[in-house]
Motif scaffolding. Sequence first.
Motif, PDB file in Angstrom:
ATOM      1  N   GLY A 123      12.322   0.343   7.898  1.00 35.39           N
ATOM      2  CA  GLY A 123      12.528   1.748   7.540  1.00 35.39           C
ATOM      3  C   GLY A 123      11.391   2.600   8.027  1.00 35.39           C
ATOM      4  N   LYS A 124      11.678   3.866   8.166  1.00 35.67           N
ATOM      5  CA  LYS A 124      10.675   4.806   8.670  1.00 35.67           C
ATOM      6  C   LYS A 124       9.708   5.201   7.569  1.00 35.67           C
ATOM      7  N   TYR A 125       8.502   5.576   7.993  1.00 37.68           N
ATOM      8  CA  TYR A 125       7.529   6.091   7.039  1.00 37.68           C
ATOM      9  C   TYR A 125       7.900   7.533   6.698  1.00 37.68           C
ATOM     10  N   ILE A 126       7.943   7.833   5.415  1.00 40.01           N
ATOM     11  CA  ILE A 126       8.196   9.200   4.961  1.00 40.01           C
ATOM     12  C   ILE A 126       6.914   9.702   4.287  1.00 40.01           C
ATOM     13  N   PRO A 127       6.291  10.734   4.845  1.00 34.14           N
ATOM     14  CA  PRO A 127       4.993  11.173   4.312  1.00 34.14           C
ATOM     15  C   PRO A 127       5.112  11.667   2.869  1.00 34.14           C
ATOM     16  N   ARG A 128       4.103  11.328   2.084  1.00 34.43           N
ATOM     17  CA  ARG A 128       3.998  11.833   0.722  1.00 34.43           C
ATOM     18  C   ARG A 128       2.576  12.336   0.507  1.00 34.43           C
ATOM     19  N   LYS A 160      -1.074  12.834  -0.650  1.00 33.48           N
ATOM     20  CA  LYS A 160      -2.160  11.922  -1.035  1.00 33.48           C
ATOM     21  C   LYS A 160      -2.141  10.576  -0.299  1.00 33.48           C
ATOM     22  N   ASP A 161      -1.183  10.357   0.585  1.00 30.33           N
ATOM     23  CA  ASP A 161      -1.180   9.120   1.377  1.00 30.33           C
ATOM     24  C   ASP A 161      -2.305   9.164   2.413  1.00 30.33           C
ATOM     25  N   TYR A 162      -2.925   8.019   2.648  1.00 32.58           N
ATOM     26  CA  TYR A 162      -3.832   7.884   3.784  1.00 32.58           C
ATOM     27  C   TYR A 162      -3.015   7.410   4.977  1.00 32.58           C
ATOM     28  N   VAL A 163      -3.192   8.092   6.097  1.00 30.60           N
ATOM     29  CA  VAL A 163      -2.436   7.711   7.286  1.00 30.60           C
ATOM     30  C   VAL A 163      -3.357   7.677   8.504  1.00 30.60           C
ATOM     31  N   ILE A 164      -2.880   7.010   9.549  1.00 29.29           N
ATOM     32  CA  ILE A 164      -3.578   7.052  10.829  1.00 29.29           C
ATOM     33  C   ILE A 164      -2.661   7.768  11.802  1.00 29.29           C
ATOM     34  N   SER A 183       7.166  -0.548   5.858  1.00 34.08           N
ATOM     35  CA  SER A 183       7.618  -1.202   4.629  1.00 34.08           C
ATOM     36  C   SER A 183       6.781  -2.435   4.291  1.00 34.08           C
ATOM     37  N   LYS A 184       5.987  -2.928   5.261  1.00 33.18           N
ATOM     38  CA  LYS A 184       5.177  -4.127   5.011  1.00 33.18           C
ATOM     39  C   LYS A 184       3.768  -3.794   4.526  1.00 33.18           C
ATOM     40  N   VAL A 185       3.443  -2.508   4.466  1.00 28.06           N
ATOM     41  CA  VAL A 185       2.087  -2.112   4.083  1.00 28.06           C
ATOM     42  C   VAL A 185       1.661  -2.716   2.734  1.00 28.06           C
ATOM     43  N   PRO A 186       2.513  -2.677   1.709  1.00 24.69           N
ATOM     44  CA  PRO A 186       2.092  -3.267   0.430  1.00 24.69           C
ATOM     45  C   PRO A 186       1.746  -4.742   0.547  1.00 24.69           C
ATOM     46  N   ARG A 187       2.380  -5.444   1.481  1.00 23.61           N
ATOM     47  CA  ARG A 187       2.090  -6.871   1.647  1.00 23.61           C
ATOM     48  C   ARG A 187       0.722  -7.078   2.279  1.00 23.61           C
ATOM     49  N   ILE A 188       0.340  -6.180   3.181  1.00 18.40           N
ATOM     50  CA  ILE A 188      -0.979  -6.280   3.820  1.00 18.40           C
ATOM     51  C   ILE A 188      -2.063  -6.036   2.767  1.00 18.40           C
ATOM     52  N   VAL A 231      -6.054   0.336   6.118  1.00 22.74           N
ATOM     53  CA  VAL A 231      -4.586   0.287   6.196  1.00 22.74           C
ATOM     54  C   VAL A 231      -4.028   1.666   5.870  1.00 22.74           C
ATOM     55  N   GLY A 232      -3.380   2.272   6.841  1.00 18.36           N
ATOM     56  CA  GLY A 232      -2.695   3.549   6.611  1.00 18.36           C
ATOM     57  C   GLY A 232      -1.317   3.306   6.028  1.00 18.36           C
ATOM     58  N   GLN A 233      -0.909   4.206   5.149  1.00 17.14           N
ATOM     59  CA  GLN A 233       0.412   4.042   4.524  1.00 17.14           C
ATOM     60  C   GLN A 233       1.542   4.092   5.552  1.00 17.14           C
ATOM     61  N   ASN A 234       1.252   4.680   6.702  1.00 13.93           N
ATOM     62  CA  ASN A 234       2.307   4.799   7.718  1.00 13.93           C
ATOM     63  C   ASN A 234       2.426   3.566   8.606  1.00 13.93           C
TER      64      ASN A 234
END
Lengths: 299, 257
Positions: B51-56, B58-62, B145-150, B171-174
């Motif tokens: 799935g695609k990243y949907i910005p929210r 307070k998320d940290y992203v690269i 979608s795998k970010v939480p696993r990392i 690790v960026g949320q995106n």
Amino acid sequence: MSDKPDKFIDDSGLRLDGRRVDEIRPMKIDIGVLSRADGSCYLEWGKNKVLAAVYGPRTLHPRRKQIPDAALIRYRYNMASFSVEDRIRPGPSRRSVEISKVSAEAFEPVVLTKFYPNTVIDIFTEIIQADAGTRTAAINAASIALADAGVPMKGLVSACAVGKVDGQLVLDLNKDEDNFGAADLPVAMTQDGEITLIQMDGNLTQEEFKEAIEMVRVGCMEILEIQKRALYTKFGDDPSFDLTEEDLSDIQSDEQLIDEDADNPVNEDDEGLNEPGDIDPDEKKINGEEDLDGESDEQ
Amino acid sequence: MDRKIVIPGELLSENEQNAGLGTYVEEGKVYSSLYGVLNIKNKVDVIPFSGKYIPRAKDYVIGTVVDITSSNWFFDVRAPYTGMLHVSEYPKRVESSQMSDLLDIGDSAILRVKDVDQSMKVELTLRERGLKRIKIGRVIEIPPSKVPRIIGHGGSMVSMLKKETKCEIFVGQNGRIWINGPEENLDQLTDAIRLIVKESHIHGLTDRIYEFLTDKKSNVDVDSYASPGDDIKFQEDDEIPDDIHRKIDALLDSSED
């Protein structure tokens, strides 16, 4: 292909390809076959070969087409020029534009587009080899590809056709039955049996039509089971699958097993272990009469 | 036991109070809206496979700069929407003419999502500790979608990765991960992350990744003891080994390829 067979159904009740009248062709599903797509599916259904790819949600251009509170579903149905015996002219035709439109609408009620404002979800379906029922095959493949892409949906869409040959209703027409038959009625529906696509070619009486809808409902539920099985087993023979099956049967407590389908040789793979005909009796009621009448004028 | 795979439309709970992420409620029952694995905690969640990243907010992203206008940088954040960084959100005062000197097209940065409005206009900021332009290291991409696993439970996975590979990780949320450290460790870490992505739906992941990382090290020991020559004795010396380990790791890595 010009010679019409004398008989479509022999004395023992079997069709030209050896199927019973209420039997669908064998279906094979591969998930995630395209690396560049967000979700993809390759599906073989009898002699049909279909490739579906999903891209998105992604930014929609031109911007005037953007929907401020939802994603747009763009669906492309295309037949490869070599997909049929006589080469067809490549590019969009009247027929493929129409099928693309109604197929996109078949997914609109199930895809949760409201999460992705101003975007587009692109679905591309390519018919690589055609043998009647390509639009239903494409919808079945697209449904899996959408799930693979991680697009949120209320459920899968399953599609199947029903038709009339030799004065008898038959499920999932093949090429000869389609070409020389008296009617062809492709239907797509959700898991709840809500019809999201219905078209008709030829003529059926009211009674035949009602009976045809019941037949296609059973056919779509069989296909739904095959689709589910394909998704559950994408990561190999997952041990969790047994658990899933048990859970499923717990959930569908009132399910009714259709005996004829128990020995159904529909599936060559391990899908054959499944009882494809499980349907909930509650789902049998036709809950879309108005819908049917409203859309069946598309011939 | 492996996690249960669910598909869209699957009934998850009879009680609508349980509806969590990746689900929808119809007639008081909870159904899955995604293809993924079931996660039952306080609520019933579905963790999608893709799935695609949907910005929210307070998320940290690269993000990577794709466009520069008179007062904004536009970042690709791997979402259907581009992120906007206004010059006022840069840590110091910037003249319009200097913008491309500080962050040029193609440059990447660790950013934070400041706000996302109704029409999905994504505002980014660099005015916070730890946010900066990326000058060194590598950025690798994984499905968001795998970010939480990392990250793992309470950061268990990421801290283990940091410890075992002695690399810096962000690790960026995106789904973009910035890593920095010695080249050979980066290769090993990249492999480990790829493995996490591949096997994320199977239980006991952190342990297996730990084995994966330590296995390579013990292989090095076995090999070096087995091979003849005086230089092996260096291995037993506590002062040198790290560096040599890494070098041999790198050799092993390249020979495996």
